[in-house]
Design a protein around this motif. Sequence first.
Motif, short mmCIF file in Angstrom:
data_model
loop_
_atom_site.label_atom_id
_atom_site.label_comp_id
_atom_site.label_asym_id
_atom_site.label_seq_id
_atom_site.Cartn_x
_atom_site.Cartn_y
_atom_site.Cartn_z
N VAL A 83 3.91 14.56 -18.96
CA VAL A 83 4.85 15.22 -19.12
C VAL A 83 5.02 16.61 -18.58
O VAL A 83 5.71 17.48 -19.15
N SER A 84 3.97 16.70 -17.54
CA SER A 84 3.98 18.16 -17.16
C SER A 84 3.66 18.19 -15.71
O SER A 84 3.17 17.01 -15.25
N SER A 85 3.72 19.01 -14.84
CA SER A 85 3.68 19.19 -13.52
C SER A 85 2.16 19.12 -12.82
O SER A 85 1.37 19.40 -13.59
N ILE A 86 1.81 18.54 -11.87
CA ILE A 86 0.81 18.62 -11.14
C ILE A 86 0.98 19.17 -9.61
O ILE A 86 1.89 18.66 -9.22
N PRO A 87 -0.05 19.90 -9.25
CA PRO A 87 0.02 20.42 -8.03
C PRO A 87 -0.02 19.89 -6.80
O PRO A 87 -0.38 18.48 -7.07
N PRO A 88 0.42 20.06 -5.79
CA PRO A 88 0.31 19.16 -4.35
C PRO A 88 -1.05 18.66 -4.05
O PRO A 88 -1.94 19.48 -4.42
N ASN A 89 -1.05 17.63 -3.59
CA ASN A 89 -2.06 16.85 -3.19
C ASN A 89 -3.21 16.64 -4.23
O ASN A 89 -4.21 16.39 -4.09
N SER A 90 -2.56 16.47 -5.37
CA SER A 90 -3.41 15.84 -6.60
C SER A 90 -3.54 14.45 -6.64
O SER A 90 -2.66 13.88 -5.91
N LYS A 91 -4.75 14.03 -7.35
CA LYS A 91 -4.72 12.70 -7.55
C LYS A 91 -4.88 12.50 -8.87
O LYS A 91 -5.92 13.14 -9.70
N ILE A 92 -4.05 11.89 -9.80
CA ILE A 92 -4.44 11.73 -11.25
C ILE A 92 -4.43 10.21 -11.71
O ILE A 92 -3.71 9.47 -11.37
N TYR A 93 -5.59 10.23 -12.34
CA TYR A 93 -5.85 8.78 -13.00
C TYR A 93 -6.34 8.87 -14.21
O TYR A 93 -6.91 9.70 -14.75
N ASN A 94 -5.90 7.69 -14.95
CA ASN A 94 -6.41 7.90 -16.25
C ASN A 94 -8.18 7.66 -16.33
O ASN A 94 -8.44 6.91 -15.18
N LYS A 95 -8.78 8.24 -17.16
CA LYS A 95 -10.23 8.01 -17.08
C LYS A 95 -10.28 6.80 -17.51
O LYS A 95 -9.72 5.89 -18.07
N PRO A 96 -11.73 6.17 -17.00
CA PRO A 96 -11.85 4.82 -17.39
C PRO A 96 -11.87 4.43 -18.73
O PRO A 96 -12.12 4.94 -19.63
N GLY A 97 -11.28 3.36 -18.84
CA GLY A 97 -10.70 2.55 -20.05
C GLY A 97 -11.95 2.46 -21.03
O GLY A 97 -13.15 1.92 -20.48
#
Lengths: 304, 304, 304
Positions: A274-288
């Motif tokens: 629900v918020s922005s992420i900068p260019p060239n980011s990779k965003i993943y859920n932490k391991p479950g």
Amino acid sequence: MKNNMEILIDRILESYVTIGGMNHLEGHNLPSRQSIIRIVDDLESVLFPGFRDEESLNRSNYRYIISNKIAGVAERLQEELSKSLCYFNGNTKKKTDNGNSDIRAEKIVLKLLKIFPDIRQIIKSDVEAAFMGDPAAKSHEEVILSYPGMEAILVHRIAHELWIEGAPLIPRIMSEYIHGKTGIDIHPGARIGKYFFIDHGTGVVIGETTVIGDRVKIYQGVTLGALSVKKALGNKKRHPTIEDNVTIYAGATILGGNTIIGRGSVVGGNVWLVSSIPPNSKIYNKPGHYTLKSNAEKIQDFQI
Amino acid sequence: MKNNMEILIDRILESYVTIGGMNHLEGHNLPSRQSIIRIVDDLESVLFPGFRDEESLNRSNYRYIISNKIAGVAERLQEELSKSLCYFNGNTKKKTDNGNSDIRAEKIVLKLLKIFPDIRQIIKSDVEAAFMGDPAAKSHEEVILSYPGMEAILVHRIAHELWIEGAPLIPRIMSEYIHGKTGIDIHPGARIGKYFFIDHGTGVVIGETTVIGDRVKIYQGVTLGALSVKKALGNKKRHPTIEDNVTIYAGATILGGNTIIGRGSVVGGNVWLVSSIPPNSKIYNKPGHYTLKSNAEKIQDFQI
Amino acid sequence: MKNNMEILIDRILESYVTIGGMNHLEGHNLPSRQSIIRIVDDLESVLFPGFRDEESLNRSNYRYIISNKIAGVAERLQEELSKSLCYFNGNTKKKTDNGNSDIRAEKIVLKLLKIFPDIRQIIKSDVEAAFMGDPAAKSHEEVILSYPGMEAILVHRIAHELWIEGAPLIPRIMSEYIHGKTGIDIHPGARIGKYFFIDHGTGVVIGETTVIGDRVKIYQGVTLGALSVKKALGNKKRHPTIEDNVTIYAGATILGGNTIIGRGSVVGGNVWLVSSIPPNSKIYNKPGHYTLKSNAEKIQDFQI
């Protein structure tokens, strides 16, 4: 039975007067859903001549056949546009609005025909993106003939042009027809760049004020949605901006009109943003965190 | 308007030459999507005689009616197969390939007819699995006539046989037709054992190189997908293996060609798995962490 | 080929005798899926006269046109109901059950016609709920003509009445037809209050024994499901109760027959609930834990 049924039918007829509101009895002013569906099918076959229709096309007859088809679909679209413009200008009771809706409808259709080659060019980029983006794709023909994401973006590109021109109702009927066929729900207001690819697609939702750059790839179940559903916000930007070269994996949810996914980023499966992420980011859920039991014995809690 | 429109249509016609790429004008070589859809519908009604059609079947006429229907669908399938084989052998420009495609198409159709009784047998096991697996199922007839998972697996079993025989394009058109109807996306390459049941089904994705054992049950929104989408990996096993007697609850995602779900295991709802689990495992997400507010006051963080 | 094919077709015909089980050869006893689909379409156009059909309706002709349409659909529905009642009373082999099924079918149809004005009234409330609940909705007409959630609840309200009257099979065929069209799977057994709104809708599953109050709003991918799938529990309440004025955001899963979502509550996106929450609660997943890498460097773990 005869008598009973007649009485019951009379009560139903009365209900159209007393309940009202939802029935439109004053003739042909509303566009016909059936006509819009036929127009969409015909537009698809004109975008891909020789792919979607059963007639045999060759170099000598195609000009004649396709000219006729384009002229026919243009005429029918103009008729439905005119109905729709007239209806939503509040002229539901009058037989005419002095031809204003007819004139506006003709302008919209001519505009659409004018940019038709550009639409074909951008859809060609979408075909290429699907072919390159899916290891299971065996040919461009397979993409065109069988990929639901292809059909969704193709119809969206036309519906979006009608939306920009202010055509009421018709773009939404088009997008919901394709939503029903593909499970992909793209509001005609969404702005989408070239080389766009939706894989699998079922459950994808792309809201009205979404802005998507070039070379974006989206998987099934992705929502690009709004944070607030207050009716008063109807005209604000409520949906996110996805910059160029972004990939969004299955089931990710990205919400809010101020949320920007910077170019070149990757959003992992099921991520909730629900918020922005900068260019060239990779965003993943932490391991479950899982509980794993084997043979009915709990052996470990573990992360994967 | 006449003149304007004529000019615009001419520009569209020119765009087929200049943009090209996506239009196939050289006649009937590509299989027709409409024909494939009719073939799928007819095959369904031959798999379930008396269920899907409106004709009245009885012991005395059914041999005649169904023989004719089978012969008819076989002939039309052979024709589409021949087109498709010819096209993808690079014979798009020639009128003929000396009948090679015709011969191959006939072989494929005879093979399909030969194993048709076996396909019926395995689909019977799927009906049984659905009836036993869903407390809401009131009868086998209900399963056959109304369960989308039933229609998806039924068409998959035919499309998969055509896929094994190397028929280009047609199996994918079949699977995407059913994907559109049911929201269930099974790639024709997937290998699926008997007594297979998909409940509800919307959003299910089963990738090309997936292998599924016997008595497997899958709920809506389950993805059996790939970890990498590099085009070069097109021929490797990219999707998981699900062994016998596994149940996968709604929304679970299982990814990767080396991921094996051991037999007898249960994968809980929304679980995200990218590695193998041993036989007879049960894997669940750990209880979620929630923020619960009541009457606008935050009263607790809690686990359920 | 002729001979080969004849032999293979004979083997398929034999398989109907030896494998049996799934083919129903004794005539017209089972209701026809095609007929049910046409009945649903006609019922929709009678609920919204002038919206769904292409005929021109006006104040002078509509009584005649709609009376005829209602009488026609009533007659065809009665015929299908009679088949279905006869079949599931075990009279599959007999040509008749002394008219018992005919009498029961007539009663059901008259009951449906009797409450038809009430169904229209409650669907009017659903249109209002959709218009107020979606900032993107531009008009009531847009809701009626293009919202899949509208079509799903409309057909559900009819299928549910037939379900209450004990009509076998037909309500399920109706609900699965609409499931296929919209991606929204509402079991005809579910009890749903007025002012009900499903937005987007793809992937929604509402189980057989679900109870939903008034003014409830549900987004795409929401499951109201069962915890146990033991066949023996077929008659117990297995699905949750949602009280008045509840909103459930996309992807939330609520399971179990004893689970009650108290009135006025809000269930956040992707929440997984297997126990009750009190009235006026708001329940959200705690902020997710993500790994964010930028420019291929891991810069932070963060919560959003």
